[in-house]
Each structure stands twice: as C-alpha cells, then as structure tokens.
Design an enzyme around this catalytic site. Structure first.
Site, short mmCIF file in Angstrom:
data_model
loop_
_atom_site.label_atom_id
_atom_site.label_comp_id
_atom_site.label_asym_id
_atom_site.label_seq_id
_atom_site.Cartn_x
_atom_site.Cartn_y
_atom_site.Cartn_z
N ALA A 201 10.75 -7.33 11.14
CA ALA A 201 12.32 -8.53 11.31
C ALA A 201 12.76 -7.16 9.82
CB ALA A 201 11.65 -9.24 11.14
N ASP B 142 5.91 -3.98 5.54
CA ASP B 142 4.80 -4.70 6.60
C ASP B 142 4.75 -4.97 7.97
OD1 ASP B 142 5.40 -7.06 5.21
OD2 ASP B 142 3.90 -6.89 4.61
N GLY C 43 1.14 -1.30 0.30
CA GLY C 43 0.39 -0.07 0.23
C GLY C 43 0.61 1.65 -0.05
N CYS D 74 -1.30 -5.72 8.72
CA CYS D 74 -2.43 -5.35 8.05
C CYS D 74 -3.17 -6.06 7.71
CB CYS D 74 -2.03 -4.69 6.34
SG CYS D 74 -1.89 -2.95 6.81
#
Ligand SMILES: [Zn+2]
Lengths: 271, 72
Positions: A144, A141, A52, A199
């Site tokens: 790590a 996202d 995104g 998400c």
C-alpha cells in the site's frame, strides 16, 4: 517537520578541511571527486521506512556525506528487528525508529542535517516532504505504501529508488522522471499484488537485507553524483543464495493510471 | 539458455513444451498452474500483463516468472 537548509545556505556550502579529510578516500575516485562531494553535501534525500533497508541505506548516505536526510517511519524498534536493523541497539527498543535512527546518524556524521518524522508516509504531505528533494528511497514494508509513494513521486516528478527484500532475495529499480519511457513501479507491478508475504510472515536474512540496502545506497550516491543508472530502465533481481543477479528490461504500460497522465501532459506541452 | 527449440525454459530450471495448445504466455501460465500475481520477462524483457494473451512463444525462449516483494 522543520525545514532544512535554505537555498542561500546551500549555495554557500563548502567543504571544510575536516570534511575534506573525512571524505578523502571517496573523493579520490575519479567519478566522485571534490565537486561530487559538494554535490552530495547539497543533496536532500527522503528515506521512507527506517527498518532493515532504511537503516543500512541511511547509514551509508550519512557516512558518504549526503547533506540532508529526512527519515519517515511510524514504527517503534522491536527486539526481533535487531538482527538486521544494525543502527539500533537494545536500548532503542520501544523507541520510535525514525528518532532512534536520526540520533545514530547525527552521532555518525556531525556534518549532516537529519530530520525525523514519526508518522507513516502521507501522500497529502508529499508536497512539503519532497520540497527540494533530489531523491526518495522506498524502504517500506508493504504494498500500500509502495504504490502511494510511487504515485506521489511520479506526480511531483521526484526520482524514486525502490528496494525490497524478503527471504534471501531482493528487487531494486529507479523511477526517473527524466526517463519515463521505462515506466513506474505500477507499470511493473499492477496494484493488485498478493500482500501476504512480508518479513514478519515469511522471514528474512539480515545479511541479504544488507546486500540489497548497500546496492540501494550505492545507486543513490551514483544518481546524486550525476552518473547514469541502468536501474532507470530495468529491474534488478538479487538472489543472495545463488549469488546470481538478473537485470530485466522495463517498459511503460500505456494503461498505467499513474504515469500515463503526466506523460500525455508532457506530450501536449511539447506539441 | 534453452537449447531445445520446442521448449521454453522457466527460471533457468524447469522447461515446458510449446505445442499448438500451449503457445502464448497465458497458455504457459495455465499449464504451470500459476494463479498468484506475477510478472514475466521473456529473454530478460518484461512483458506487461495486458500483452500476455497475444505474446506468442516460438520455443527456445527463457521465461523469468517472479512476484513483487514488499519487505523492507
Ligand atoms: Zn506507470
């Protein structure tokens, strides 16, 4: 990964008449101007994560005329990505995100170079990936990769503009190697963050992603243009529900294992 | 803004009373039963975790308590 433009080619870059017309509205800005546009044309930005945030930030940078974009992502497009990953179409499903986004950006702006790397960010490859990069955007996202990216950027003294989003909220900060008194990502969030929320598990508003990615792209352009960013010394919290943003001042952590070593080395050199 | 000098305000909503037993950032975290990893800012200045035990609150401060987010 193919190398982008050579030093000589970069120095010989000029704006064509077509480019000048294309970028005329932004060149009108006092803080941007024609010299700034040329600076953007010579700039190389590495975007880690083509979901995104990466979709929208990359599209703005391509549109603005940032000359060299490197896209890094090992995921493929899924149906559930489409509400917020606006550069992708239904026909892109199951295709590599980095390749699909690169294709879209090339269609968007014929004057830029785009390289796609369909692998997860690998710190061992950072030296090559960051070669002559002016800025890295963290659009990933997971924690790590965020910590690994922060470590690599600090080690290579490459500025890192880190954005994140979940639900209706986002966070944005700049780790600037020239302003390390304000610390790095790990100074702010130590490496044992709860990793469950993302998400996929918590949900996200596509429009909120757009807001935060737009902030990220705007700050990236401002940074490349040589403008001072308050995000080098602060963390921006964005709440798209309350429409209230909060700017929190940062400071480096003397116990940080990531940015304290380069700082001590710098002090030794100065002395 | 917190107006009561015996209280601190949490995330512009909740307030908590500062007492001899609840006077540091760590005390507030315990009182609020916050166990997960968070970052804290006092009056918009982030305070690193190693300093929470010694960071004393006088009352009247605004605390921002938030977690890192990783989504992209
Ligand atoms: Zn650090």
């Amino acid at each position: 990964m193919a190398d982008l433009l050579t030093d000589q080619a970069l120095n010989e870059l000029e704006l064509s008449d077509r480019e000048f017309i294309r970028y005329s509205r932004q060149v009108m800005l006092e803080q941007w101007n024609e010299q700034g546009q040329l600076t953007l044309k010579k700039a190389k930005v590495v975007i880690i994560g083509c979901g995104g945030l990466g979709n929208i930030a990359a599209s703005f940078l391509a549109g603005a005329g940032v000359g060299q974009l490197v896209l890094v992502d090992d995921d493929c497009v899924e149906l559930s990505n489409l509400p917020r990953q606006l550069a992708f179409e239904e026909g892109d499903i199951e295709n590599a995100k980095a390749l699909a986004l690169a294709n879209r950006l090339r269609e968007q702006n014929e004057h830029i170079e785009v390289v796609a790397q369909t692998q997860r960010f690998d710190a061992d490859d950072a030296h090559h990936l960051f070669n002559q990069a002016d800025l890295v955007l963290d659009c990933t996202d997971n924690f790590a990769t965020r910590y690994a990216l922060n470590h690599s950027c600090v080690a290579h003294a490459i500025p890192l503009l880190s954005a994140s989003v979940i639900g209706w909220q986002g966070q944005l900060l700049l780790v600037d190697p020239n302003q390390m008194d304000y610390g790095c990502y790990q100074c702010l969030f130590d490496s044992a963050q709860d990793s469950a929320a993302n998400c996929t598990t918590s949900g996200v508003s596509g429009a909120a992603v757009g807001i935060i990615a737009s902030y990220q792209a705007n700050e990236a352009i401002r940074y490349l243009l040589g403008q001072r960013s308050s995000l080098a010394s602060s963390l921006l919290l964005i709440d798209s529900q309350s429409l209230q943003n909060q700017i929190l001042k940062r400071a480096y952590d003397e116990n940080c294992s990531i940015c304290n070593a380069p700082r001590q080395k710098e002090n030794v050199n100065v002395d | 803004m917190s107006t009561n000098k015996n209280h601190v305000t949490i995330n512009n909503s909740q307030t908590i009373c500062i007492t001899p037993g609840v006077s540091t950032v760590v005390d507030v975290m315990i009182a609020l039963e916050i166990n997960k990893k968070v970052a804290i800012a006092i009056d918009n200045q982030i305070v690193r975790q190693s300093r929470w035990p010694k960071t004393t609150l006088n009352g009247g401060e605004n605390l921002s308590i938030f977690a890192a987010i990783a989504g992209g």
